[in-house]
Design an enzyme around this catalytic site. Structure first.
Site, PDB file in Angstrom:
ATOM      1  N   GLY A   1      42.665  58.421  53.762  1.00 59.90           N
ATOM      2  CA  GLY A   1      41.244  58.118  53.805  1.00 59.90           C
ATOM      3  C   GLY A   1      40.941  56.893  54.641  1.00 59.90           C
ATOM      4  O   GLY A   1      39.807  56.429  54.673  1.00 59.90           O
TER       5      GLY A   1
ATOM      6  N   LYS B   1      32.992  45.636  54.786  1.00 59.08           N
ATOM      7  CA  LYS B   1      33.525  46.723  55.611  1.00 59.08           C
ATOM      8  C   LYS B   1      33.749  46.229  57.034  1.00 59.08           C
ATOM      9  O   LYS B   1      32.866  45.606  57.631  1.00 59.08           O
ATOM     10  CB  LYS B   1      32.582  47.925  55.601  1.00 59.08           C
ATOM     11  CG  LYS B   1      33.162  49.153  56.302  1.00 59.08           C
ATOM     12  CD  LYS B   1      32.338  50.393  56.024  1.00 59.08           C
ATOM     13  CE  LYS B   1      32.881  51.612  56.771  1.00 59.08           C
ATOM     14  NZ  LYS B   1      34.261  51.950  56.388  1.00 59.08           N
TER      15      LYS B   1
ATOM     16  N   ALA C   1      47.525  49.546  46.355  1.00 59.88           N
ATOM     17  CA  ALA C   1      47.203  49.742  44.944  1.00 59.88           C
ATOM     18  C   ALA C   1      46.521  48.552  44.292  1.00 59.88           C
ATOM     19  O   ALA C   1      45.850  48.708  43.266  1.00 59.88           O
ATOM     20  CB  ALA C   1      48.477  50.093  44.176  1.00 59.88           C
ATOM     21  N   ALA C   2      46.670  47.358  44.850  1.00 60.22           N
ATOM     22  CA  ALA C   2      46.062  46.171  44.242  1.00 60.22           C
ATOM     23  C   ALA C   2      44.635  45.923  44.726  1.00 60.22           C
ATOM     24  O   ALA C   2      43.955  45.026  44.224  1.00 60.22           O
ATOM     25  CB  ALA C   2      46.922  44.937  44.524  1.00 60.22           C
ATOM     26  N   GLY C   3      44.175  46.721  45.692  1.00 59.70           N
ATOM     27  CA  GLY C   3      42.825  46.558  46.212  1.00 59.70           C
ATOM     28  C   GLY C   3      41.798  47.316  45.397  1.00 59.70           C
ATOM     29  O   GLY C   3      42.120  48.032  44.451  1.00 59.70           O
TER      30      GLY C   3
ATOM     31  N   MET D   1      39.803  49.922  46.192  1.00 58.13           N
ATOM     32  CA  MET D   1      39.943  51.371  46.249  1.00 58.13           C
ATOM     33  C   MET D   1      41.237  51.816  45.591  1.00 58.13           C
ATOM     34  O   MET D   1      41.287  52.859  44.935  1.00 58.13           O
ATOM     35  CB  MET D   1      39.896  51.842  47.711  1.00 58.13           C
ATOM     36  CG  MET D   1      39.791  53.349  47.855  1.00 58.13           C
ATOM     37  SD  MET D   1      38.257  53.984  47.134  1.00 58.13           S
ATOM     38  CE  MET D   1      38.657  55.727  47.030  1.00 58.13           C
TER      39      MET D   1
ATOM     40  N   THR E   1      32.548  58.059  58.299  1.00 61.37           N
ATOM     41  CA  THR E   1      31.700  59.168  57.861  1.00 61.37           C
ATOM     42  C   THR E   1      30.561  59.402  58.842  1.00 61.37           C
ATOM     43  O   THR E   1      30.253  60.549  59.192  1.00 61.37           O
ATOM     44  CB  THR E   1      31.137  58.888  56.461  1.00 61.37           C
ATOM     45  OG1 THR E   1      32.224  58.733  55.542  1.00 61.37           O
ATOM     46  CG2 THR E   1      30.241  60.021  55.993  1.00 61.37           C
TER      47      THR E   1
ATOM     48  N   PHE F   1      35.969  61.518  51.253  1.00 63.29           N
ATOM     49  CA  PHE F   1      36.494  62.488  50.299  1.00 63.29           C
ATOM     50  C   PHE F   1      35.474  62.885  49.237  1.00 63.29           C
ATOM     51  O   PHE F   1      35.806  63.606  48.306  1.00 63.29           O
ATOM     52  CB  PHE F   1      37.766  61.939  49.648  1.00 63.29           C
ATOM     53  CG  PHE F   1      38.968  62.051  50.537  1.00 63.29           C
ATOM     54  CD1 PHE F   1      39.803  63.151  50.466  1.00 63.29           C
ATOM     55  CD2 PHE F   1      39.242  61.074  51.483  1.00 63.29           C
ATOM     56  CE1 PHE F   1      40.894  63.275  51.306  1.00 63.29           C
ATOM     57  CE2 PHE F   1      40.337  61.181  52.327  1.00 63.29           C
ATOM     58  CZ  PHE F   1      41.169  62.290  52.238  1.00 63.29           C
TER      59      PHE F   1
ATOM     60  N   HIS G   1      26.714  50.012  54.474  1.00 61.96           N
ATOM     61  CA  HIS G   1      27.873  49.728  53.626  1.00 61.96           C
ATOM     62  C   HIS G   1      27.872  48.258  53.221  1.00 61.96           C
ATOM     63  O   HIS G   1      27.112  47.453  53.753  1.00 61.96           O
ATOM     64  CB  HIS G   1      29.177  50.059  54.353  1.00 61.96           C
ATOM     65  CG  HIS G   1      29.490  51.515  54.379  1.00 61.96           C
ATOM     66  ND1 HIS G   1      28.972  52.363  55.335  1.00 61.96           N
ATOM     67  CD2 HIS G   1      30.261  52.293  53.564  1.00 61.96           C
ATOM     68  CE1 HIS G   1      29.415  53.593  55.119  1.00 61.96           C
ATOM     69  NE2 HIS G   1      30.188  53.575  54.046  1.00 61.96           N
TER      70      HIS G   1
END
Length: 268
Positions: A99, A160, A9-11, A13, A167, A126, A156
């Site tokens: 994901g 990454k 949650a802190a990143g 995304m 994908t 997604f 990207h």
């Protein structure tokens, strides 16, 4: 209201996912947020971390301690982390939206095994647009058949860590399946030196890592005298976040099993 938890949650995304959950107009709510146990942000308000203001959900460093607080976990982290989270959710009988990319073939088998006990949506991407592209790629490959050379080019951001992207690999799988080929046997990852003439049955991959590119993918079908290109370009991670939240809402009431965004969007 669908109770949703976000891990990582802190990143970057993770923050997008929190925002997407809060944009559902009450259909879903963020009831738990998790990050690394050694994070200095543990205890901080998840809404404030995402720039949304206080929402009363503290960041936890232990998924096991908050499993009773959510219905579905959204996980965009790392294969090693996701596999541990799968076991936690499996024990607690909590649904998952995954994901994370970069899984090995054996790790994907572990994921499929876990889906016998809980419902899981697992997708390399997604975005609604990307998943529409997958449908178009299947059609293009079947129509153009073995008369074209096929190349997949993806770009990207510089941070990454896996290549080619999940994908791009999924696009390759769709094309290979449509042509009756095994991607593991026909994929060519980059070229260098004296490579010789291109074999028609191969599917080439080229990777770019630069700057802050969110995600660009092009599949090239090249014949003599013409070529067809199917391209998707993402300009914001919110595209992926909204799709993941859509998948989390779709999972409500679904039986145990392994699903993907083609199922969520009714494209299958």
């Amino acid at each position: 209201m669908r109770r949703i938890a976000v891990v990582g949650a802190a990143g970057r995304m993770g923050k997008n996912l929190i925002e997407a959950v809060q944009q559902t107009g009450g259909a879903a709510g963020l009831t738990a947020a998790v990050d690394r146990p050694d994070s200095t942000l543990v205890g901080a308000d998840a809404g404030e971390l995402a720039g949304l203001g206080r929402i009363g959900v503290p960041l936890s460093g232990d998924l096991g301690k908050v499993c009773e607080e959510f219905d579905v976990l959204i996980d965009f982290t790392h294969p090693s982390v996701t596999l541990k989270n799968i076991e936690q959710c499996r024990k607690a009988r909590r649904a998952m939206v995954i994901g994370t990319t970069g899984f090995s073939a054996d790790e994907k088998l572990l994921l499929a095994e876990a889906a016998k006990d809980i419902p899981i949506v697992f997708a390399a991407n997604f975005s609604v647009g990307v998943n529409l592209c997958l449908k178009l790629l299947d059609t293009a490959a079947r129509v153009l058949g073995d008369e074209v050379d096929i190349e997949i080019i993806e770009a990207h951001h510089r941070h990454k860590v896996d290549a080619p992207s999940g994908t791009a690999l999924r696009m390759g799988e769709v094309v290979a399946q449509a042509l009756g080929r095994d991607l593991q046997e026909v994929a060519v990852y980059g070229r260098e030196g004296q490579t010789g003439a291109r074999a028609r049955e191969t599917i080439g991959f080229a990777t770019v890592r630069a700057g802050d590119v969110v995600g660009d993918h092009t599949v090239l079908f090249a014949a003599e005298g013409e070529r067809v290109e199917i391209t998707h370009k993402a300009s914001s991670r919110m595209t992926f976040a909204r799709g993941a939240v859509r998948a989390a809402l779709w999972l409500e009431g679904k039986e145990n099993g392994l699903y993907d965004m083609q199922d969520v969007l009714g494209l299958r």
